[in-house]
Structure formats: C-alpha cells, structure tokens
Write a protein that holds these residues in place. Structure first.
Motif, PDB file in Angstrom:
ATOM      1  N   THR A  41      19.977  43.071 -23.340  1.00 33.91           N
ATOM      2  CA  THR A  41      21.146  43.946 -23.346  1.00 33.91           C
ATOM      3  C   THR A  41      20.796  45.305 -22.758  1.00 33.91           C
ATOM      4  OG1 THR A  41      20.607  44.530 -25.604  1.00 33.91           O
ATOM      5  CG2 THR A  41      22.258  42.822 -25.274  1.00 33.91           C
ATOM      6  N   GLU A  42      19.628  45.748 -23.113  1.00 39.21           N
ATOM      7  CA  GLU A  42      19.202  47.038 -22.581  1.00 39.21           C
ATOM      8  C   GLU A  42      19.096  46.988 -21.070  1.00 39.21           C
ATOM      9  OE1 GLU A  42      15.730  48.367 -24.465  1.00 39.21           O
ATOM     10  OE2 GLU A  42      15.590  50.224 -23.317  1.00 39.21           O
ATOM     11  N   MET A  43      18.480  45.932 -20.618  1.00 35.48           N
ATOM     12  CA  MET A  43      18.311  45.781 -19.182  1.00 35.48           C
ATOM     13  C   MET A  43      19.671  45.733 -18.486  1.00 35.48           C
ATOM     14  SD  MET A  43      16.328  42.753 -17.176  1.00 35.48           S
ATOM     15  CE  MET A  43      17.569  41.517 -17.455  1.00 35.48           C
ATOM     16  N   MET A  44      20.564  44.975 -19.087  1.00 39.50           N
ATOM     17  CA  MET A  44      21.886  44.844 -18.487  1.00 39.50           C
ATOM     18  C   MET A  44      22.599  46.186 -18.471  1.00 39.50           C
ATOM     19  SD  MET A  44      22.308  41.724 -17.585  1.00 39.50           S
ATOM     20  CE  MET A  44      24.051  41.362 -17.563  1.00 39.50           C
ATOM     21  N   SER A  45      22.392  46.926 -19.519  1.00 37.68           N
ATOM     22  CA  SER A  45      23.081  48.211 -19.586  1.00 37.68           C
ATOM     23  C   SER A  45      22.563  49.173 -18.522  1.00 37.68           C
ATOM     24  CB  SER A  45      22.897  48.811 -20.978  1.00 37.68           C
ATOM     25  OG  SER A  45      21.535  49.104 -21.190  1.00 37.68           O
ATOM     26  N   LYS A  46      21.326  48.956 -18.128  1.00 34.30           N
ATOM     27  CA  LYS A  46      20.739  49.864 -17.147  1.00 34.30           C
ATOM     28  C   LYS A  46      21.273  49.613 -15.745  1.00 34.30           C
ATOM     29  CE  LYS A  46      16.460  50.590 -19.600  1.00 34.30           C
ATOM     30  NZ  LYS A  46      15.035  50.217 -19.669  1.00 34.30           N
ATOM     31  N   HIS A  47      21.736  48.410 -15.543  1.00 34.87           N
ATOM     32  CA  HIS A  47      22.219  48.082 -14.210  1.00 34.87           C
ATOM     33  C   HIS A  47      23.727  47.902 -14.252  1.00 34.87           C
ATOM     34  CE1 HIS A  47      18.177  47.327 -12.588  1.00 34.87           C
ATOM     35  NE2 HIS A  47      17.926  47.014 -13.836  1.00 34.87           N
ATOM     36  N   GLN A  48      24.347  48.503 -13.297  1.00 34.69           N
ATOM     37  CA  GLN A  48      25.793  48.344 -13.251  1.00 34.69           C
ATOM     38  C   GLN A  48      26.131  47.106 -12.444  1.00 34.69           C
ATOM     39  OE1 GLN A  48      27.231  51.962 -11.657  1.00 34.69           O
ATOM     40  NE2 GLN A  48      26.992  53.095 -13.578  1.00 34.69           N
ATOM     41  N   LEU A  49      26.498  46.084 -13.163  1.00 36.75           N
ATOM     42  CA  LEU A  49      26.824  44.826 -12.509  1.00 36.75           C
ATOM     43  C   LEU A  49      28.319  44.591 -12.600  1.00 36.75           C
ATOM     44  CD1 LEU A  49      23.963  42.650 -13.977  1.00 36.75           C
ATOM     45  CD2 LEU A  49      23.994  43.929 -11.852  1.00 36.75           C
ATOM     46  N   ASN A  50      28.813  43.972 -11.570  1.00 35.67           N
ATOM     47  CA  ASN A  50      30.230  43.674 -11.616  1.00 35.67           C
ATOM     48  C   ASN A  50      30.485  42.471 -12.504  1.00 35.67           C
ATOM     49  OD1 ASN A  50      29.705  41.309 -10.253  1.00 35.67           O
ATOM     50  ND2 ASN A  50      29.901  42.315  -8.269  1.00 35.67           N
ATOM     51  N   GLU A  51      31.750  42.138 -12.640  1.00 39.36           N
ATOM     52  CA  GLU A  51      32.105  41.056 -13.562  1.00 39.36           C
ATOM     53  C   GLU A  51      31.410  39.759 -13.205  1.00 39.36           C
ATOM     54  OE1 GLU A  51      36.129  39.878 -14.698  1.00 39.36           O
ATOM     55  OE2 GLU A  51      36.594  42.013 -14.503  1.00 39.36           O
ATOM     56  N   ALA A  52      31.479  39.453 -11.946  1.00 39.33           N
ATOM     57  CA  ALA A  52      30.897  38.185 -11.522  1.00 39.33           C
ATOM     58  C   ALA A  52      29.410  38.153 -11.832  1.00 39.33           C
ATOM     59  CB  ALA A  52      31.126  37.993 -10.030  1.00 39.33           C
ATOM     60  N   GLN A  53      28.759  39.239 -11.564  1.00 39.86           N
ATOM     61  CA  GLN A  53      27.321  39.278 -11.819  1.00 39.86           C
ATOM     62  C   GLN A  53      27.037  39.155 -13.311  1.00 39.86           C
ATOM     63  OE1 GLN A  53      26.678  42.970  -9.692  1.00 39.86           O
ATOM     64  NE2 GLN A  53      25.274  41.946  -8.293  1.00 39.86           N
ATOM     65  N   LEU A  54      27.824  39.854 -14.103  1.00 39.43           N
ATOM     66  CA  LEU A  54      27.622  39.758 -15.546  1.00 39.43           C
ATOM     67  C   LEU A  54      27.825  38.335 -16.021  1.00 39.43           C
ATOM     68  CD1 LEU A  54      29.387  43.009 -16.763  1.00 39.43           C
ATOM     69  CD2 LEU A  54      26.963  42.490 -16.842  1.00 39.43           C
ATOM     70  N   ALA A  55      28.895  37.741 -15.522  1.00 37.86           N
ATOM     71  CA  ALA A  55      29.180  36.367 -15.939  1.00 37.86           C
ATOM     72  C   ALA A  55      28.041  35.455 -15.527  1.00 37.86           C
ATOM     73  CB  ALA A  55      30.493  35.902 -15.320  1.00 37.86           C
ATOM     74  N   LEU A  56      27.570  35.655 -14.317  1.00 39.33           N
ATOM     75  CA  LEU A  56      26.488  34.804 -13.841  1.00 39.33           C
ATOM     76  C   LEU A  56      25.243  35.007 -14.690  1.00 39.33           C
ATOM     77  CD1 LEU A  56      25.270  32.850 -11.901  1.00 39.33           C
ATOM     78  CD2 LEU A  56      24.714  34.740 -10.384  1.00 39.33           C
ATOM     79  N   VAL A  57      24.946  36.239 -14.958  1.00 36.14           N
ATOM     80  CA  VAL A  57      23.738  36.500 -15.752  1.00 36.14           C
ATOM     81  C   VAL A  57      23.864  35.830 -17.113  1.00 36.14           C
ATOM     82  CG1 VAL A  57      22.449  38.292 -16.942  1.00 36.14           C
ATOM     83  CG2 VAL A  57      23.129  38.620 -14.574  1.00 36.14           C
ATOM     84  N   ARG A  58      25.029  35.972 -17.709  1.00 35.83           N
ATOM     85  CA  ARG A  58      25.202  35.335 -19.019  1.00 35.83           C
ATOM     86  C   ARG A  58      25.062  33.827 -18.908  1.00 35.83           C
ATOM     87  NH1 ARG A  58      30.063  37.758 -19.374  1.00 35.83           N
ATOM     88  NH2 ARG A  58      29.857  40.002 -19.701  1.00 35.83           N
ATOM     89  N   ASP A  59      25.685  33.289 -17.875  1.00 36.33           N
ATOM     90  CA  ASP A  59      25.591  31.835 -17.710  1.00 36.33           C
ATOM     91  C   ASP A  59      24.147  31.412 -17.469  1.00 36.33           C
ATOM     92  OD1 ASP A  59      28.199  31.486 -18.162  1.00 36.33           O
ATOM     93  OD2 ASP A  59      28.786  31.266 -16.063  1.00 36.33           O
ATOM     94  N   ILE A  60      23.463  32.192 -16.661  1.00 38.05           N
ATOM     95  CA  ILE A  60      22.066  31.855 -16.381  1.00 38.05           C
ATOM     96  C   ILE A  60      21.274  31.855 -17.674  1.00 38.05           C
ATOM     97  CG2 ILE A  60      19.956  32.748 -15.357  1.00 38.05           C
ATOM     98  CD1 ILE A  60      21.622  33.608 -12.960  1.00 38.05           C
ATOM     99  N   ARG A  61      21.521  32.862 -18.454  1.00 36.86           N
ATOM    100  CA  ARG A  61      20.792  32.947 -19.722  1.00 36.86           C
ATOM    101  C   ARG A  61      21.151  31.763 -20.611  1.00 36.86           C
ATOM    102  NH1 ARG A  61      17.877  36.730 -22.465  1.00 36.86           N
ATOM    103  NH2 ARG A  61      18.047  36.777 -24.723  1.00 36.86           N
ATOM    104  N   ARG A  62      22.436  31.497 -20.680  1.00 36.73           N
ATOM    105  CA  ARG A  62      22.858  30.385 -21.536  1.00 36.73           C
ATOM    106  C   ARG A  62      22.258  29.073 -21.047  1.00 36.73           C
ATOM    107  NH1 ARG A  62      26.502  27.076 -20.351  1.00 36.73           N
ATOM    108  NH2 ARG A  62      27.548  28.437 -18.858  1.00 36.73           N
ATOM    109  N   ARG A  63      22.399  28.844 -19.757  1.00 39.36           N
ATOM    110  CA  ARG A  63      21.878  27.589 -19.235  1.00 39.36           C
ATOM    111  C   ARG A  63      20.367  27.502 -19.387  1.00 39.36           C
ATOM    112  NH1 ARG A  63      26.250  27.764 -15.233  1.00 39.36           N
ATOM    113  NH2 ARG A  63      25.104  29.289 -14.023  1.00 39.36           N
ATOM    114  N   GLY A  64      19.728  28.624 -19.156  1.00 39.81           N
ATOM    115  CA  GLY A  64      18.274  28.606 -19.293  1.00 39.81           C
ATOM    116  C   GLY A  64      17.861  28.283 -20.708  1.00 39.81           C
ATOM    117  N   LYS A  65      18.524  28.925 -21.639  1.00 39.32           N
ATOM    118  CA  LYS A  65      18.211  28.642 -23.037  1.00 39.32           C
ATOM    119  C   LYS A  65      18.481  27.179 -23.338  1.00 39.32           C
ATOM    120  CE  LYS A  65      17.452  32.918 -24.650  1.00 39.32           C
ATOM    121  NZ  LYS A  65      16.159  33.312 -25.204  1.00 39.32           N
ATOM    122  N   ASN A  66      19.598  26.737 -22.851  1.00 39.56           N
ATOM    123  CA  ASN A  66      19.969  25.361 -23.155  1.00 39.56           C
ATOM    124  C   ASN A  66      19.031  24.370 -22.489  1.00 39.56           C
ATOM    125  OD1 ASN A  66      22.075  22.847 -22.360  1.00 39.56           O
ATOM    126  ND2 ASN A  66      22.078  23.592 -24.462  1.00 39.56           N
TER     127      ASN A  66
END
Length: 568
Positions: free
Chosen positions: A443-468
């Motif tokens: 979260t900290e890392m994400m807060s440091k970078h200003q990402l647009n919606e698509a990027q945020l969504a992708l990052v979340r998905d990447i994290r989710r998929r990676g975890k899964n």
DNA sequence: GGAAATTGTCATACT
DNA sequence: CAAGTATGACAATTT
C-alpha cells in the motif's frame, strides 16, 4: 483483439488508451514493455535475503543491531530496517547511503557467506567484472566506504535500503542526492532503486570477493544510474564498444557469445536514456537486471520458488524501457498472441504500430535470453532497438530467424501474462514486487506512485493472481501430499488387513481343534457314565451339561417338541 | 498431431 | 470488511 484503438503517442493519450483497452480486455493486455526489471531483480534479491535472514536472523540481528545502532534498527519480526529516532541528524543525511556498512561488516559477512553458499558459481567472476567497472562509476558524492564491509554488506543493505526508502523522510533526504540529474521519470521510479545503485557501485568497485550474481547484476544498473546522473561522464566513457568492454568483459569471458550483444543493446538504451527518455532510471534497472539474469539466472530462480517460474527472472525486459518511452503506445492494442506474432516477424509486421511494438517488444523479449542468443540475433535485436543510431549490424550475418524466433518465444514464454500486461500499462513495479510485498509495504508503495485506474486495477489483479497462483501451487502440493499419505495409509491398512486375516485363520484353526478336543472329551466322559443297571446312557436321550458353579449334570434331553413348546 | 501432465486463472467459500 | 487462503473447475501450456 484490442487493435481497434488508435495508437496515440502522447503520454496522456496513451494512458487514456490504456484505460480504454484495459477495460475492454484486461486479461488480454498484450504489452510487453517493462522497465522495472532491475527492480524486480532487486525484489528477488530481497526475497532471498529474507529467506536467509529467517535462517540466520537471530545471529545477524544481534550484530546488525550493533552496527545499525547509530542509525538503523532491524525489526526482527518485520525484517524491516527502521531508522533510529536517536540517530544523529548529520549521519542521517550523509550516511543514508551506507548506514550499516561500518558496523555491520561482521554480521553481513555471515550473510555473505550464506549468499555465497547459495550462489557459489559465478560470484567470483561477476564480482571481478563489477570491480573493474566500479572505478568508472564512482560518484564523488558517495562517502568513502570500506571495501570489505561494503562487499559483504551490500545485499543486506539492499534490503535495508528498500525498507529505509519506504520511510518518507529518508526518501526526501535521499532522492535529491541520488538523482542529481533525474530524468522526467524519476517520480515514477521506485525510490529504492536509487538507493541501491550507489551501494552496488561501491560494492562493485571494491569487490574482489564472492558476490551473489544477482547483486552483481545490479552493478550495471548502478552504473547506468550513475551515468544518468552525469551524462557527460557517461558519454565520455560511453562509446558502445568501450562500454561493453568496461561492463561486460567478465561476462563476455564467461558467456562469450551472449554477452556482447546485451552490452551493445544497453549502450543503445543508454544513449536513448541520455536523450532523456522518461523512464531513464527504470530502464537502468532493467539493464542491470538483464545482466543479473545472465549471470545468475538459475540462482535467482532457485531462490524464488513463489515467483512465477522464471517469469520474473527470465523476463528481463531490461532493454524494453527505452523503446517504451518511444513506442509505449504500440503495444497496447495487441493481445499476447499478437505480440508473439510480432516477435516472430520483426520486420514483417503489418500495422504501423506493430512496428513500434515490435521494436520494443523484440528488445524486451530478447534481453532475458541474451545469454542463449547468438551474436547475430543480438545484433538484430540491436537493430530493432536503435535503428536510427545503429543502422546496420556490425557482423552482417544473416539473422537466423528460426533460432531467434525460438529464443524469443522462449523468452516470451517466460514472461507471464501479468508481466506483459504490466509492461503494457507501464507499471513501475515488478510483478514479483507487487505480489510478494507485504500489505503495508504494498500500500505504501502504491501510494508513492500515482497510478491511473487501469494501472491500479492491473496491479491489484496481478497481486491477486500472483497470490492465488502460489495458493494453487500450495494446494496442489498439498493435494499430492495427501494422495501420497493416503496411498501410504492404504498400503498399511492392506497389510493390517492381511495380518488380521491371517490371524483370523489361525484362530479358526485353533478353535476347531479345541472343539474337536472338547467333543472328544465329552464323548469320553459320557461314554464312561452308566446307569443303575450298568448300561451306558444313550447320547440321544441324555446329555452332559455344566452349571454356572462348575458342577456337571447328566440331563435327559428334552424332546424337540417340548423344547419348542417351551420356547414358545 | 494428439494425449497426458503441468500450470495459470477464475469463481467461490472460508479464514 | 478487506486481504488472503483453499480448492474445484476450466483453460492454456508444456511434455
């Protein structure tokens, strides 16, 4: 699939396009441009270090604490380095780059030993190369460091820096230093990267010792960063050949065929970077990471079971970043399959943006596999990357398209879809980082970078998929273990069953024998009985019965009819 | 080229 | 409730 979207080169438009495309088909994102490769590698290094730390943490912690007392404290539980509130301000500012070096040498020694054990092979070679490089890279700002301590400590320091950088104040302090001449993209970069660079360079300079290959890989990155900092110096040193020699002589020695190309590629990239590509620092990371891949791919792989096998490691998009800056847009419209096709036929792409794509793409793909590539292929890659700067391949070999394609495909295959998507959307973090970072850090890392919606969504998905993905692997592993366990249980149960059957048979046999004996005794006793007239009793009319108190009586047999009636 | 095995992803339930 | 985990089912990929 997403080709319909027009490719706009302006960055803002790009982002909009990305959003649109992303919404259209998130999963099919075709982008292959990733510049965070070195960062990714850093992440992997961090992971390794953490593993090591878990093993040796107790030992290291004590010594580290001593060493870090002045400024840093390692939080044992979190594994983070926390700045000491009591730390003298002067040190904080100046020593930020190398806080632990002085005190930690011993503890980090141990760490290094561990690392050496983990990555015994190329360490010496790589370190040697880095050492040679180091003098060139050294920046005046860097505080004098004791070589031995640096060498040994720097991997840990890497992690420590990561942690430190997460602290905003430190970042503020550090960033101006490290990024003297930052490109436009510095904001997007992970601040950590800058931190790593100086350490790495120093280490490289001083190192004659064993250094984990991954770390070595970092050296070039550091070099690049340095260079970016001081373009003039870089340019002086940076004739492509000279550059290659400087940075990759050792590599060349080890992998003669593969290395040179990368160096050349990197050189080209470097030139681009100097020109002011927005992603400069990231690119540098990528470059460094690529080197690291060459040197220590296998090691890295082993180190990170969770990371997609070879995905992060194998997918060193290092060179991609420069192209990205130029052609970011091109990649967006393409699905994975499209991208593959493009790779296969670099020159044959139909659409204009396919060409753009191609350039970036080919570079990206190739980088990871550089070690395996033939010189010709690499040269071809270079061409693609920097058609303007380097119009013709030096060797002039006809490129072996098949081998190249194969290699490319292989390299591509190593790129996970998420990594490709991350490239497409220019996610400034490595997939491994996104996946493996603790929630807070994430979260900290994400807060440091200003990402647009698509990027945020992708990052979340990447994290989710990676975890899964990891969860699925664990699940399957568990399932297999369960199956094995059940099979074992089944075997043991079968054995027990057989044993019981055997026992039952034995008991039956023995029971039969006892019955026979009993009947024999009965007949013998009954036969000895005589009535008053001395005649034997008829077994049909009498029987011997034993009462509960043990006494035996001769009882006249009750007629069946009677018995039945009684029973009724 | 196709079958089997492996791996990644998604949906869903659960923690 | 958000994040993560577990797992069945399906798809993609590799062998």
């Amino acid at each position: 699939m997403e080709v319909e979207a027009p490719k706009a080169h302006p960055s803002q438009q790009d982002m909009e396009l990305i959003d649109i495309l992303w919404r259209q088909d998130i999963d099919l994102g075709a982008g292959r441009e990733v510049f965070d490769f070195s960062y990714r590698q850093k992440e992997s290094e961090l992971q390794k270090q953490r593993q090591l730390a878990e093993e040796k943490r107790l030992e290291l912690l004590r010594e580290r604490e001593k060493a870090l007392l002045s400024q840093l404290q390692l939080d044992e539980e979190t594994g983070e380095f926390v700045p000491r509130p009591a730390a003298p301000p002067s040190e904080a500012t100046q020593n930020v780059n190398f806080p632990e070096e002085n005190g930690d040498a011993m503890s980090f020694d141990e760490c290094m030993e561990l690392l050496a054990q983990t990555f015994p092979l190329e360490a010496t070679q790589t370190t040697a190369s880095t050492a040679s490089d180091a003098p060139i890279i050294m920046t005046p700002e860097q505080p004098p460091i004791q070589p031995a301590s640096l060498q040994k400590t720097w991997p840990d320091m890497d992690q420590a820096w990561m942690e430190l950088l997460s602290i905003p104040e430190l970042q503020e302090m550090l960033e101006p230093r490290d990024y003297l001449n930052t490109n436009v993209s510095t904001e997007t970069q992970d601040p950590n990267y800058s931190l790593f660079v100086p350490n790495m360079t120093d280490v490289a300079a001083t190192t004659g010792e064993v250094c984990p290959p991954e770390f070595i890989s970092g050296t070039p990155a550091s070099l690049f960063s340095q260079m970016s900092l001081k373009p003039s110096d870089v340019s002086n040193n940076l004739n492509a050949d000279g550059f290659c020699e400087i940075f990759y002589t050792d590599l060349l020695n080890t992998n003669a065929a593969a290395q040179p190309c990368e160096g050349s590629n990197e050189v080209g990239q470097l030139a681009e970077m100097q020109q002011g590509s927005p992603l400069g620092p990231l690119e540098m990371r990528d470059l460094s990471s690529a080197d690291g891949l060459k040197n220590s791919n296998s090691d890295v792989m082993t180190e990170f079971p969770d990371s997609d096998s070879g995905l992060s490691v194998g997918a060193s998009p290092s060179s991609s970043s420069p192209e990205k800056s130029l052609h970011e847009d091109g990649s967006f419209g393409f699905s994975d399959s499209d991208m593959d096709e493009m790779d296969n036929g670099p020159g044959s792409t139909d659409s204009g943006y396919s060409d753009l794509f191609l350039t970036s793409f080919s570079t990206d793909v190739e980088q990871p596999t550089t070690s395996a590539k033939s010189a010709a292929a690499q040269q071809a890659d270079m061409k693609v990357k920097h058609p303007k700067t380097e119009p013709v391949e030096a060797s002039g070999h006809p490129k072996p398209p098949f081998t190249k394609d194969k290699q490319k495909k292989r390299a591509e295959a190593r790129l996970s879809r998420d990594e490709q998507r991350a490239r497409t959307l220019q996610i400034p973090f490595s997939v491994d980082t996104i996946i493996n970072l603790p929630v807070d850090d994430f979260t900290e890392m994400m807060s440091k970078h200003q990402l647009n919606e698509a990027q945020l969504a992708l990052v979340r998905d990447i994290r989710r998929r990676g975890k899964n993905k990891v969860a699925a692997q664990n699940c399957r592993k568990r399932k297999m273990e369960n199956i094995v366990g059940l099979e074992y249980d089944l075997d043991s149960l079968k054995e027990e069953k057989e044993r019981l059957l055997r026992e039952k048979a034995e008991q039956g046999t023995s029971l039969r024998q006892m019955k026979q004996q009993l009947s024999g005794l009965y007949l013998e006793v009954f036969g000895m009985l005589r009535d008053e007239e001395g005649r034997p009793y008829s077994p049909a009319e009498y029987s011997l019965q034993q009462t509960t108190d043990g006494s035996v009586f001769l009882v006249p047999r009750v007629k069946k009819t009677l018995v039945k009636s009684d029973g009724n």
